[in-house]
Design a protein around this motif. Structure first.
Motif, short mmCIF file in Angstrom:
data_model
loop_
_atom_site.label_atom_id
_atom_site.label_comp_id
_atom_site.label_asym_id
_atom_site.label_seq_id
_atom_site.Cartn_x
_atom_site.Cartn_y
_atom_site.Cartn_z
N ARG A 3 0.83 -1.20 0.00
CA ARG A 3 0.00 0.00 0.00
C ARG A 3 0.86 1.25 0.00
N LEU A 5 0.49 4.99 1.27
CA LEU A 5 -0.38 5.75 2.18
C LEU A 5 -0.15 7.24 1.95
N ALA A 13 -5.29 4.95 1.01
CA ALA A 13 -4.43 3.82 0.70
C ALA A 13 -4.62 3.47 -0.77
#
Length: 179
Positions: A3, A5, A13
């Protein structure tokens, strides 16, 4: 966990491989400017400094899992966060705090002499440097700033030294780095 962020007034995400949005979570608005500070992420959780609390998001879904309120007797707001194993370290004003990252329980606190601090964690230690205010022309000799090393589990001081600057810690080399 694959992911990317992104934090602003919300936490987003994105799948690192496809660019697809995985989740988008609004963050709480606390009183005062800069109410949402740094975040740290693990495989299972994302910890976001948010004013007088630390918001815990589920890393996979983005849903709020918990919210750790700061103790009433400690003034200030959370901005910086550091994480090592099961310990979440931050500071409010000039009080450094260590929380259990699973429960939010305050494990210990340490009072520095000023609110401008740099933190580094690792190797079972928390390193705290009181920072000079170069805009006011402070010098190490006249300011009395110090750098401390504390045991991360107990908060017991291991050593202190004169001077203070931004800190980084290399666990691989067991080295504390500073300017």
């Amino acid at each position: 966990g694959g992911r990317i962020l992104v934090r602003a007034d919300r936490m987003l995400a994105i799948d690192v491989f496809t660019g697809r949005r995985l989740w988008d979570q609004p963050l709480p608005q606390a009183a005062g400017a800069g109410s949402v500070g740094e975040f740290v992420a693990t495989g299972d959780a994302i910890y976001v400094a948010a004013g007088r609390s630390c918001v815990v998001l589920d890393a996979e879904t983005g849903k709020q899992r918990a919210r750790f309120q700061m103790p009433d007797e400690i003034s200030g707001t959370l901005i910086r966060l550091r994480l090592w194993e099961n310990y979440l370290v931050s500071y409010l004003d000039k009080t450094v705090i260590c929380l259990d990252r699973q429960t939010g329980k305050l494990l210990w606190s340490f009072e520095a002499s000023r609110p401008e601090l740099s933190l580094a964690v690792g190797g079972n230690r928390v390193f705290i440097a009181e920072l000079l205010n170069s805009r006011r022309g402070e010098t190490i000799e006249k300011s009395g700033v110090k750098t401390y090393a504390l045991d991360i589990a107990t908060g017991k001081q291991s050593w202190q030294g004169a001077g203070g600057a931004e800190l980084r810690y290399s666990e691989t080399h067991d080295l504390l780095l500073t300017a």
